[in-house]
Design a protein around this motif. Structure first.
Motif, PDB file in Angstrom:
ATOM      1  N   LYS A   1     -25.257 -45.592 107.370  1.00 15.15           N
ATOM      2  CA  LYS A   1     -24.540 -46.573 106.566  1.00 15.15           C
ATOM      3  C   LYS A   1     -23.072 -46.182 106.503  1.00 15.15           C
ATOM      4  O   LYS A   1     -22.737 -45.005 106.490  1.00 15.15           O
ATOM      5  CB  LYS A   1     -25.118 -46.661 105.152  1.00 15.15           C
ATOM      6  N   GLU A   2     -22.211 -47.198 106.487  1.00 14.15           N
ATOM      7  CA  GLU A   2     -20.776 -46.959 106.446  1.00 14.15           C
ATOM      8  C   GLU A   2     -20.103 -48.038 105.602  1.00 14.15           C
ATOM      9  O   GLU A   2     -20.268 -49.227 105.863  1.00 14.15           O
ATOM     10  CB  GLU A   2     -20.187 -47.003 107.857  1.00 14.15           C
ATOM     11  N   THR A   3     -19.402 -47.623 104.560  1.00 13.57           N
ATOM     12  CA  THR A   3     -18.646 -48.582 103.759  1.00 13.57           C
ATOM     13  C   THR A   3     -17.338 -48.921 104.459  1.00 13.57           C
ATOM     14  O   THR A   3     -16.876 -48.183 105.333  1.00 13.57           O
ATOM     15  CB  THR A   3     -18.337 -48.006 102.369  1.00 13.57           C
ATOM     16  N   TYR A   4     -16.741 -50.031 104.068  1.00 12.50           N
ATOM     17  CA  TYR A   4     -15.467 -50.424 104.676  1.00 12.50           C
ATOM     18  C   TYR A   4     -14.612 -51.153 103.645  1.00 12.50           C
ATOM     19  O   TYR A   4     -15.120 -51.730 102.671  1.00 12.50           O
ATOM     20  CB  TYR A   4     -15.697 -51.331 105.887  1.00 12.50           C
TER      21      TYR A   4
ATOM     22  N   TYR B   1     -20.555 -52.858 103.294  1.00 10.61           N
ATOM     23  CA  TYR B   1     -20.992 -51.734 104.119  1.00 10.61           C
ATOM     24  C   TYR B   1     -21.796 -52.278 105.295  1.00 10.61           C
ATOM     25  O   TYR B   1     -22.277 -53.414 105.288  1.00 10.61           O
ATOM     26  CB  TYR B   1     -21.804 -50.719 103.309  1.00 10.61           C
TER      27      TYR B   1
ATOM     28  N   CYS C   1     -18.512 -43.322 116.508  1.00  7.65           N
ATOM     29  CA  CYS C   1     -19.971 -43.190 116.429  1.00  7.65           C
ATOM     30  C   CYS C   1     -20.545 -43.872 117.664  1.00  7.65           C
ATOM     31  O   CYS C   1     -20.852 -45.078 117.648  1.00  7.65           O
ATOM     32  CB  CYS C   1     -20.497 -43.821 115.147  1.00  7.65           C
TER      33      CYS C   1
ATOM     34  N   VAL D   1     -13.185 -50.309 109.651  1.00  2.22           N
ATOM     35  CA  VAL D   1     -14.339 -50.083 110.515  1.00  2.22           C
ATOM     36  C   VAL D   1     -14.339 -51.145 111.617  1.00  2.22           C
ATOM     37  O   VAL D   1     -14.143 -52.336 111.345  1.00  2.22           O
ATOM     38  CB  VAL D   1     -15.657 -50.146 109.717  1.00  2.22           C
TER      39      VAL D   1
ATOM     40  N   LYS E   1     -10.145 -47.865 104.483  1.00  3.89           N
ATOM     41  CA  LYS E   1     -11.023 -47.606 105.632  1.00  3.89           C
ATOM     42  C   LYS E   1     -11.175 -48.882 106.458  1.00  3.89           C
ATOM     43  O   LYS E   1     -11.562 -49.941 105.951  1.00  3.89           O
ATOM     44  CB  LYS E   1     -12.398 -47.121 105.180  1.00  3.89           C
TER      45      LYS E   1
ATOM     46  N   VAL F   1     -12.848 -45.935 111.693  1.00  5.53           N
ATOM     47  CA  VAL F   1     -14.185 -45.553 112.161  1.00  5.53           C
ATOM     48  C   VAL F   1     -14.671 -46.617 113.141  1.00  5.53           C
ATOM     49  O   VAL F   1     -14.567 -47.820 112.859  1.00  5.53           O
ATOM     50  CB  VAL F   1     -15.184 -45.425 111.000  1.00  5.53           C
TER      51      VAL F   1
ATOM     52  N   TYR G   1     -17.819 -47.989 115.749  1.00  4.87           N
ATOM     53  CA  TYR G   1     -19.222 -47.926 116.159  1.00  4.87           C
ATOM     54  C   TYR G   1     -19.370 -48.640 117.507  1.00  4.87           C
ATOM     55  O   TYR G   1     -18.997 -49.815 117.655  1.00  4.87           O
ATOM     56  CB  TYR G   1     -20.123 -48.595 115.115  1.00  4.87           C
TER      57      TYR G   1
END
Length: 722
Positions: free
Chosen positions: A99-102, A91, A77, A7, A5, A33, A35
């Motif tokens: 919250k988003e892990t990476y 994260y 997002c 981010v 992942k 992902v 943001y």
């Protein structure tokens, strides 16, 4: 197989360029992902001014729309601001609680407008210009208010002011420097841009420092440190940007002015990278798009596990259209040791070109009005090219090579290592040297300080051209320059050829016959020698049946409509018109630039023209032998004239003397060096000779009875003067 992942914090141009590159290289490597704190997809921030000016809508400047994210399975997002990074737990957390892990994280947080600590900066109707929302606010204000002030005379401030004008508001640009866009332009280019913007309705207050923004709760104007005031109902602050580093700093990532990265855009924390305006590489954070895109490409290849050259930094450049005016700036335009290699101003066309050098290397460039050369000049700046590589005007001889050819063969070129022109040319010829570096290795010329490298490069070109044309540099003494053969068709130099052609003046014969009698190696000559022969014959009064090529017919006369504030400033348009009418279509040895400056501070610099006329308290000063391109030379004072007629006469006499005594393709500045400026000056200050030269020019011209030139030269005033 599960994907790692990736981010990205930031949905701006730098971060998305990196994502686009990753998709192009390895589209299946990452789950991506993004943001972004704005509630919209990625758009071109550079084009905001066009939205404000009504040229584009928001949809027009969208780079990647919603469907693009969906097509590439990217989760955007939008409208989410990340306020925390847990580097150990790997994260992130947003202000709304997401919250988003990476596995890997890219910080592309960009920058924010710098807000100076001016009292009153927090009042209503005081704003910056950075986002679509800012555009909308300014548009709303324009429906109610009419007077706006823009603090900041850089690119963003000028674009904001132009947008306000489009919205029907009055716009005054307030700048603390004494000329606008002082980071990208020099004073002359800035003055030209300011004049253009003033013609569009913009106003300027320069060398002004704002002490406070007046008004109770809403902006009413500006108070300056010198005590003066400006009424303004809307205040736009556009004085620079500040990298967004707070998130990284709170998370324990090393920062300075921006987030510190290495040559592969890695931060101090493993698996976290930074790119764009928020990144600081080798002590520099860039605010221009080109460097950010270069960073994005390096980072993309790094994340895709592909070999990539490290990012070593960028040469900053801007190729912009400021309120409809094309402007280009690259590299360093000021600083210690910087010198002008080329400076050319066309006051009629409204174009300006300046190239800067340092230690013989191209370091910076400015173009105004015509930026067609921008890409080529950028390449020279990026490579740190030798000044000798600067391309000459099309159809004109290379000034650097002309200087090399005119240099006496025993002249010392490299003072550091005591290397002469003869030694350099001998090494090139005997050892087949192809580059300036090879010359340096073999002769040590330019091997120390490097200041002579441009001349070394010019000598290299000169020597190769001699070889290609079948000519050689003949024996010469230290005080006598070695002559060049006209071309590969003959061993004759210009002086010999010109003298021999005098025998054909009274003959009406064809070119082939002339060439045969002169012992030419080719029956019809070549593109180099044919115009030379025709020019010398034409100058002497001879003719060639069915002649096909004529001499240069380029005498450009420029003048400045801007009359400087002084007690002796004059309107030079009449004088310029006289000279233009007199010399239009005249065959010249080489293109000639004439400039008429109405006073000191004029946009037309009389000192770097082939012929320059400058208004002075005594009347007109006439200069000759200047050169605005490399090698830059200041013209010498030929004489002073009390009237426009006398000034035009002396300038015309100089041009005619140049026509009669110069070699074909010899620039006027090189002619003055060959003959000696003082010799030319003493010759032309002879009143009787002036009269004869003007009369010769008059006789040579094939004019109609109503010709402005004929009327001018036959006028009683001229005849009385000469």
């Amino acid at each position: 197989m599960s994907r790692s992942k990736l981010v990205i914090i930031g949905n701006g141009m730098a971060g998305m360029k990196c994502v686009e590159e990753i998709i192009a290289l390895e589209p299946d490597t990452y789950e991506i992902v993004i943001y972004g704190n704005e509630p919209r997809p990625n758009y071109n921030r550079i084009m905001l001014s066009k939205v404000l000016q009504g040229e584009h809508s928001l949809q027009d400047i969208i780079i990647n729309d919603w469907s693009w994210y969906a097509e590439h399975q990217i989760r955007l997002c939008a409208g989410e601001t990340v306020h925390r990074i847990d580097t150990r737990g790997k994260y992130i957390e947003t202000e709304s609680g997401l919250k988003e892990t990476y596995d890997f994280l890219i910080l592309a947080t960009g920058s924010s407008p710098f807000i100076p600590p001016i009292p009153g900066i927090d009042k209503e109707r005081v704003m910056s210009f950075r986002t679509i929302d800012d555009c909308n606010r300014m548009s709303d204000y324009s429906k109610t208010y009419r007077k706006a002030a823009v603090i900041g005379g850089g690119l963003l401030g000028l674009e904001a002011a132009r947008g306000l004008l489009h919205l029907g508001m009055e716009a005054v640009v307030v700048h603390n420097a004494h000329y606008i866009m002082n980071r990208q332009l020099d004073e002359k280019a800035a003055a030209m841009l300011q004049q253009e913007l003033e013609d569009q309705g913009m106003s300027f207050l320069l060398s002004k420092n704002t002490q406070k923004i007046t008004g109770r709760s809403q902006a009413q104007g500006l108070l300056f440190t010198d005590g003066s005031k400006l009424e303004a109902q809307v205040v736009i602050v556009a004085v620079g940007i500040r990298p967004n580093v707070d998130l990284a700093r709170r998370s324990g990532i090393a920062t300075n002015r921006a987030i510190m990265v290495d040559d592969y855009m890695r931060t101090s924390v493993p698996d976290i990278y930074a790119v764009g305006e928020c990144a600081e590489h080798r002590g520099i954070s860039y605010g221009l798009v080109a460097p950010l895109y270069e960073q994005g490409k390096v980072l993309a290849r790094t994340l895709c596990g592909q070999e990539t050259p490290e990012y070593k930094g960028s040469i900053p450049y801007s190729q912009l259209k400021v309120s409809g005016v094309d402007v280009f700036s690259a590299g360093e335009i000021s600083g210690e040791g910087m010198q002008t290699a080329i400076q050319h101003l066309d006051g009629i066309q409204g174009t300006y070109k300046k190239v800067l050098m340092q230690a013989g290397k191209v370091r910076g460039a400015i173009l105004f009005g015509d930026t067609a050369e921008g890409t080529a000049l950028l390449g020279l700046v990026q490579r740190g090219a030798d000044v000798a590589e600067l391309a000459p005007r099309e159809g004109a001889p290379d000034p650097a090579e002309m200087a090399a050819a005119a240099l006496p063969v025993q002249e010392t070129v490299c003072a550091c290592n005591n290397v002469t022109k003869a030694a350099i040319m001998k090494a090139i010829q005997e050892q087949g040297l192809e580059t300036a570096d090879q010359v340096k290795e073999q002769t040590k010329a330019s091997g120390s300080c490097g200041g002579c490298r441009p001349m070394v490069a010019a000598l290299l070109k000169h020597t190769h051209n001699l070889k290609n044309n079948g000519g050689t540099e003949v024996e010469a003494t230290p005080d006598k320059p070695a002559p060049m053969s006209v071309c590969s068709c003959t061993a004759l130099g210009h002086a010999e050829l010109k003298g021999m052609l005098a025998d054909f003046v009274d003959q009406e014969t064809d070119l082939t016959s002339i060439l045969k009698q002169l012992g030419w190696r080719s029956e019809h000559g070549c593109a180099v020698c044919r115009p030379v022969i025709h020019y010398y014959l034409q100058l002497s009064g001879g003719t060639i049946v069915a002649r096909e090529i004529e001499g240069h017919s380029e005498v450009q006369v420029r003048w400045d409509d801007q009359i400087p504030v002084s007690s002796y400033a004059r309107d030079g348009r009449g004088l310029a018109a006289q000279l233009r009418a007199s010399w239009i279509g005249a065959a010249m040895p080489s293109p000639v630039n004439m400039g008429v400056a109405p006073g000191q501070g004029s946009l037309v610099s009389a000192l770097v023209q082939d012929i320059g006329l400058l208004a002075s308290p005594a009347g007109w000063e006439i200069y000759a032998g200047g050169h605005a391109e490399h090698p830059v030379k200041q013209g010498g004072l030929l004489g002073v004239a009390e009237t426009e007629v006398q000034a035009a006469t002396l300038a015309s006499a100089c041009l005619q003397w140049y026509r009669q005594t110069a070699w074909y393709d010899e620039p006027l500045w090189a002619w003055t060096e060959r003959l000696g400026f003082m010799s030319i000056r003493e010759t032309l200050l002879d009143d009787q000779l002036q009269k004869e030269l003007v009369a010769i020019h008059h006789h040579e011209r094939d004019v109609a009875s109503a010709s402005p030139m004929k009327q001018f030269l036959e006028s009683p005033a001229v005849q009385g003067t000469v």
